[in-house]
Design a protein around this motif. Structure first.
Motif, PDB file in Angstrom:
ATOM      1  N   VAL A 117     -19.629   0.401  37.206  1.00 35.60           N
ATOM      2  CA  VAL A 117     -19.851  -0.800  36.368  1.00 35.60           C
ATOM      3  C   VAL A 117     -20.244  -1.978  37.247  1.00 35.60           C
ATOM      4  CG1 VAL A 117     -18.663  -2.527  34.945  1.00 35.60           C
ATOM      5  CG2 VAL A 117     -18.421  -0.122  34.392  1.00 35.60           C
ATOM      6  N   MET A 118     -19.514  -2.139  38.358  1.00 36.92           N
ATOM      7  CA  MET A 118     -19.786  -3.272  39.255  1.00 36.92           C
ATOM      8  C   MET A 118     -21.188  -3.168  39.861  1.00 36.92           C
ATOM      9  SD  MET A 118     -17.115  -5.072  38.992  1.00 36.92           S
ATOM     10  CE  MET A 118     -17.160  -6.233  40.305  1.00 36.92           C
ATOM     11  N   PHE A 119     -21.541  -1.940  40.276  1.00 35.12           N
ATOM     12  CA  PHE A 119     -22.849  -1.714  40.882  1.00 35.12           C
ATOM     13  C   PHE A 119     -23.948  -1.973  39.852  1.00 35.12           C
ATOM     14  CE2 PHE A 119     -26.067   1.150  42.943  1.00 35.12           C
ATOM     15  CZ  PHE A 119     -26.241   0.351  44.054  1.00 35.12           C
ATOM     16  N   CYS A 120     -23.687  -1.489  38.622  1.00 34.04           N
ATOM     17  CA  CYS A 120     -24.640  -1.669  37.530  1.00 34.04           C
ATOM     18  C   CYS A 120     -24.801  -3.161  37.203  1.00 34.04           C
ATOM     19  CB  CYS A 120     -24.141  -0.901  36.323  1.00 34.04           C
ATOM     20  SG  CYS A 120     -25.161  -1.059  34.900  1.00 34.04           S
ATOM     21  N   ALA A 121     -23.662  -3.884  37.237  1.00 40.02           N
ATOM     22  CA  ALA A 121     -23.706  -5.325  36.965  1.00 40.02           C
ATOM     23  C   ALA A 121     -24.586  -6.019  38.004  1.00 40.02           C
ATOM     24  CB  ALA A 121     -22.291  -5.901  36.975  1.00 40.02           C
ATOM     25  N   LEU A 122     -24.480  -5.572  39.258  1.00 37.20           N
ATOM     26  CA  LEU A 122     -25.295  -6.148  40.335  1.00 37.20           C
ATOM     27  C   LEU A 122     -26.782  -5.882  40.097  1.00 37.20           C
ATOM     28  CD1 LEU A 122     -25.050  -7.540  43.219  1.00 37.20           C
ATOM     29  CD2 LEU A 122     -25.292  -5.230  44.126  1.00 37.20           C
ATOM     30  N   VAL A 123     -27.081  -4.622  39.686  1.00 37.57           N
ATOM     31  CA  VAL A 123     -28.479  -4.242  39.420  1.00 37.57           C
ATOM     32  C   VAL A 123     -29.035  -5.084  38.266  1.00 37.57           C
ATOM     33  CG1 VAL A 123     -29.915  -2.360  38.502  1.00 37.57           C
ATOM     34  CG2 VAL A 123     -28.307  -1.900  40.337  1.00 37.57           C
ATOM     35  N   LEU A 124     -28.224  -5.219  37.218  1.00 34.29           N
ATOM     36  CA  LEU A 124     -28.634  -6.000  36.045  1.00 34.29           C
ATOM     37  C   LEU A 124     -28.858  -7.468  36.420  1.00 34.29           C
ATOM     38  CD1 LEU A 124     -29.083  -5.160  33.156  1.00 34.29           C
ATOM     39  CD2 LEU A 124     -26.737  -5.773  32.637  1.00 34.29           C
ATOM     40  N   TYR A 125     -27.975  -7.969  37.278  1.00 32.28           N
ATOM     41  CA  TYR A 125     -28.059  -9.359  37.746  1.00 32.28           C
ATOM     42  C   TYR A 125     -29.398  -9.584  38.468  1.00 32.28           C
ATOM     43  CZ  TYR A 125     -26.253 -13.740  39.681  1.00 32.28           C
ATOM     44  OH  TYR A 125     -26.057 -15.052  39.999  1.00 32.28           O
ATOM     45  N   ARG A 126     -29.758  -8.616  39.318  1.00 29.91           N
ATOM     46  CA  ARG A 126     -31.002  -8.746  40.079  1.00 29.91           C
ATOM     47  C   ARG A 126     -32.222  -8.598  39.174  1.00 29.91           C
ATOM     48  NH1 ARG A 126     -30.210  -5.861  45.854  1.00 29.91           N
ATOM     49  NH2 ARG A 126     -32.001  -7.139  46.331  1.00 29.91           N
ATOM     50  N   LEU A 127     -32.112  -7.663  38.189  1.00 24.49           N
ATOM     51  CA  LEU A 127     -33.213  -7.461  37.236  1.00 24.49           C
ATOM     52  C   LEU A 127     -33.466  -8.747  36.440  1.00 24.49           C
ATOM     53  CD1 LEU A 127     -35.157  -5.418  35.752  1.00 24.49           C
ATOM     54  CD2 LEU A 127     -33.297  -4.989  34.179  1.00 24.49           C
ATOM     55  N   LEU A 128     -32.374  -9.352  35.996  1.00 26.92           N
ATOM     56  CA  LEU A 128     -32.497 -10.593  35.226  1.00 26.92           C
ATOM     57  C   LEU A 128     -33.045 -11.720  36.104  1.00 26.92           C
ATOM     58  CD1 LEU A 128     -29.257 -10.313  33.126  1.00 26.92           C
ATOM     59  CD2 LEU A 128     -31.567 -10.353  32.229  1.00 26.92           C
ATOM     60  N   GLY A 129     -32.685 -11.671  37.391  1.00 27.15           N
ATOM     61  CA  GLY A 129     -33.222 -12.655  38.344  1.00 27.15           C
ATOM     62  C   GLY A 129     -34.737 -12.558  38.408  1.00 27.15           C
ATOM     63  N   LEU A 130     -35.244 -11.311  38.433  1.00 29.49           N
ATOM     64  CA  LEU A 130     -36.703 -11.103  38.473  1.00 29.49           C
ATOM     65  C   LEU A 130     -37.346 -11.595  37.181  1.00 29.49           C
ATOM     66  CD1 LEU A 130     -36.956  -7.544  40.090  1.00 29.49           C
ATOM     67  CD2 LEU A 130     -37.711  -9.668  41.101  1.00 29.49           C
ATOM     68  N   TYR A 131     -36.686 -11.307  36.043  1.00 29.16           N
ATOM     69  CA  TYR A 131     -37.223 -11.785  34.763  1.00 29.16           C
ATOM     70  C   TYR A 131     -37.224 -13.312  34.718  1.00 29.16           C
ATOM     71  CZ  TYR A 131     -37.246  -7.080  32.732  1.00 29.16           C
ATOM     72  OH  TYR A 131     -37.514  -5.775  32.466  1.00 29.16           O
ATOM     73  N   GLY A 132     -36.173 -13.888  35.281  1.00 31.17           N
ATOM     74  CA  GLY A 132     -36.081 -15.353  35.341  1.00 31.17           C
ATOM     75  C   GLY A 132     -37.214 -15.962  36.143  1.00 31.17           C
ATOM     76  N   GLN A 133     -37.698 -15.218  37.157  1.00 27.95           N
ATOM     77  CA  GLN A 133     -38.813 -15.702  37.982  1.00 27.95           C
ATOM     78  C   GLN A 133     -40.175 -15.438  37.333  1.00 27.95           C
ATOM     79  OE1 GLN A 133     -38.402 -13.812  41.846  1.00 27.95           O
ATOM     80  NE2 GLN A 133     -36.253 -14.411  41.937  1.00 27.95           N
ATOM     81  N   GLY A 134     -40.142 -14.776  36.171  1.00 30.16           N
ATOM     82  CA  GLY A 134     -41.394 -14.480  35.460  1.00 30.16           C
ATOM     83  C   GLY A 134     -42.063 -13.200  35.925  1.00 30.16           C
ATOM     84  N   LYS A 135     -41.307 -12.352  36.662  1.00 31.60           N
ATOM     85  CA  LYS A 135     -41.870 -11.071  37.122  1.00 31.60           C
ATOM     86  C   LYS A 135     -41.418  -9.980  36.153  1.00 31.60           C
ATOM     87  CE  LYS A 135     -41.733 -12.469  41.939  1.00 31.60           C
ATOM     88  NZ  LYS A 135     -40.941 -12.432  43.167  1.00 31.60           N
ATOM     89  N   TYR A 136     -42.329  -9.579  35.253  1.00 32.01           N
ATOM     90  CA  TYR A 136     -41.943  -8.620  34.211  1.00 32.01           C
ATOM     91  C   TYR A 136     -42.366  -7.191  34.523  1.00 32.01           C
ATOM     92  CZ  TYR A 136     -41.503 -13.023  31.776  1.00 32.01           C
ATOM     93  OH  TYR A 136     -41.171 -14.291  31.440  1.00 32.01           O
ATOM     94  N   PHE A 137     -43.528  -7.038  35.145  1.00 32.91           N
ATOM     95  CA  PHE A 137     -44.034  -5.682  35.376  1.00 32.91           C
ATOM     96  C   PHE A 137     -44.215  -5.449  36.881  1.00 32.91           C
ATOM     97  CE2 PHE A 137     -45.586  -6.888  31.129  1.00 32.91           C
ATOM     98  CZ  PHE A 137     -45.006  -5.874  30.382  1.00 32.91           C
ATOM     99  N   THR A 138     -43.115  -5.230  37.579  1.00 39.62           N
ATOM    100  CA  THR A 138     -43.197  -4.902  39.011  1.00 39.62           C
ATOM    101  C   THR A 138     -42.465  -3.576  39.251  1.00 39.62           C
ATOM    102  OG1 THR A 138     -41.147  -6.035  39.564  1.00 39.62           O
ATOM    103  CG2 THR A 138     -43.142  -7.363  39.667  1.00 39.62           C
ATOM    104  N   ALA A 139     -42.772  -2.969  40.391  1.00 37.96           N
ATOM    105  CA  ALA A 139     -42.163  -1.664  40.718  1.00 37.96           C
ATOM    106  C   ALA A 139     -40.635  -1.787  40.814  1.00 37.96           C
ATOM    107  CB  ALA A 139     -42.741  -1.158  42.028  1.00 37.96           C
TER     108      ALA A 139
END
Lengths: 172, 182
Positions: A86-108
Motif C-alpha cells: 500500500v505504501m509503495f503504491c501510494a508513492l507511485v500514485l503520488y508521483r503519477l499525480l505529480g506528473l499529471y500536475g505538471q501537465g504530462k499526460y502521455f509519457t512512458a
C-alpha cells in the motif's frame, strides 16, 4: 473564431481542474500514508492504545483484532506485506499525480506507473485471499482481480496516446 | 476521416482488441452466466456455498438455501439495493465502452462521456457502500471514518475515472490534430 476561443478556454479550465485534483489527491495520499504508518506501528509496537477505544485492527473482512498481541504471526506477516505494498503504491500514485500536475499526460513514465498500479491491485487481491484463508474463509470475489486487469488495459490505451503524441512531436 | 480513428494495426492495437473481447466475455458471464447457473443448478450453488453480499459485512445466507436469513435492517436493504443497481448500470456502461474498443475506436468523445459516467457511477457506489457500512456506527467507531472514506476503492476509482476522462479528452484533441496534419 469564437468557437475556437471557447474550446481553448474549456481546455484550459479542464487542465486546471486536473492540476487542482492532483494536488488534492496528493494531499489525501499523504494523510492516508500517515494513517497507514500509524496502523503498521500500532500492530508492531502496540501503539493501538493511542487510538480511540472502539478501534479495531482490520486487515480484511474476517481478519479483525482488538489488540496487536493476539494477531497470529502469519497474519501479521501478510498484513505487513499488504501495507508495505500500500505504501509503495501510494508513492507511485503520488508521483503519477505529480506528473499529471505538471501537465504530462502521455509519457512512458506515466504508463509504467499505471501498469504498476494494475499489478498492485492483482497482488493485493492474492494477499487478501491468503488473509481470508488464514481466517478459514476461502471467499473468491473476482471484482478486484478484474479491476487490476482493467487498469493494465487502461495503461495500454494510454500507450496508444503516447504513440500519437510522439508522432505529433516528430511532425514538422 | 472521423475522430473515432481506428487503432493502429500494431501488436498493441491487436492486444487491446483481444483484451476488450475477453473483458466483454467476463462481464457477460458475470451479469448473465452466473445468475443463470445460480437458478439452474442449485446443488452447485450449495456445494460452492454461494452467498449474496448486500454490502461489506452484510452477507445474506445461501441464495438457494431455505435456512433462516440473518436479520438485515430495512435501511441497509434499501442502500444495498441502490448500490447493486448502480453497480449493474456501471457494468453495462463498461460493456458499451469495451464495445467501442473492440470496434477499434480509441480516443473519441463517446469514450470520454462513458469514462466520465463510469467515474460518477463509481463515486455513487462508493458513497452508498460507505453509508451502508457506517450505518451501524458501533461496529467501527467514528475515529476511522476518514480512513474508511480514503480506503474506499470505489470513491478513489471514481475520482480517477473522471480524471481519466479529462486526460482522454486531451487524447481526443491530439488525435484530431494528428488527422488535420498533412
Amino acid at each position: 473564431m469564437n468557437a475556437t476561443g471557447n474550446t481553448s478556454k474549456n481546455g484550459g479550465r479542464r487542465l486546471n481542474r486536473i492540476k487542482i485534483f492532483s494536488k488534492v489527491c496528493r494531499f489525501l495520499i499523504g494523510v492516508y500514508a500517515g494513517l497507514s504508518c500509524l496502523l503498521i506501528l500500532a500492530c508492531w509496537f502496540g501503539w493501538v492504545a493511542i487510538l480511540p477505544g472502539s478501534t479495531k485492527i482490520t486487515f480484511s473482512e474476517h481478519q479483525t483484532y482488538t489488540a496487536p498481541f493476539i494477531i497470529p504471526a502469519p497474519v501479521l506477516a501478510l498484513a505487513t506485506v499488504k501495507y508495505g505494498l500500500v505504501m509503495f503504491c501510494a508513492l507511485v500514485l503520488y508521483r503519477l499525480l505529480g506528473l499529471y500536475g505538471q501537465g504530462k499526460y502521455f509519457t512512458a513514465k506515466n504508463i509504467t506507473y499505471i501498469r504498476f498500479l494494475g499489478y498492485y491491485v492483482v497482488v493485493d487481491w492474492i494477499v487478501n485471499f491468503l488473509l481470508e484463508s488464514e481466517a478459514h474463509y476461502r471467499t473468491i470475489i473476482f471484482t478486484q482481480a478484474v479491476t487490476g486487469l482493467v487498469i493494465i488495459f487502461i495503461a495500454w490505451i494510454m500507450d496508444e496516446g503516447r504513440k500519437i503524441k510522439e508522432e505529433q512531436e516528430l511532425t514538422v | 476521416m472521423s475522430t473515432t480513428e481506428t487503432l493502429s494495426k500494431s501488436s498493441s492495437g491487436r492486444r487491446i482488441r483481444i483484451f476488450s473481447q475477453i473483458l466483454k466475455a467476463l462481464v457477460l458471464i458475470y451479469l448473465v452466466g452466473l445468475p443463470l447457473v445460480t437458478l439452474a443448478v442449485p446443488a452447485l450453488v450449495d456445494f460452492l456455498e454461494v452467498h449474496f453480499v448486500l454490502l461489506p459485512g452484510q452477507t445474506i445466507g445461501h441464495i438457494n438455501s431455505a435456512a433462516s436469513q440473518p436479520e438485515v435492517a430495512p435501511s441497509t436493504k434499501i442502500i444495498g439495493a441502490l448500490a447493486t443497481t448502480v453497480y449493474l448500470i456501471a457494468a453495462m456502461v463498461f460493456y458499451r465502452l469495451l464495445n467501442l474498443y473492440e470496434k477499434g475506436a480509441i480516443f473519441s468523445p463517446a469514450h470520454v462521456r462513458l469514462f466520465r459516467l463510469l467515474g460518477f457511477l463509481a463515486i455513487g457506489k462508493g458513497v452508498l457502500t460507505i453509508a451502508g457500512t457506517l450505518l451501524p456506527l458501533d461496529r467501527y467507531g467514528l475515529g476511522l471514518v476518514l480512513f474508511f472514506i480514503l480506503h474506499s476503492a470505489w470513491m478513489v476509482g471514481g475520482f480517477f475515472g473522471i480524471m481519466l476522462a479529462c486526460i482522454m479528452d486531451e487524447g481526443c484533441k491530439l488525435k484530431e490534430e494528428q488527422e488535420l496534419t498533412v
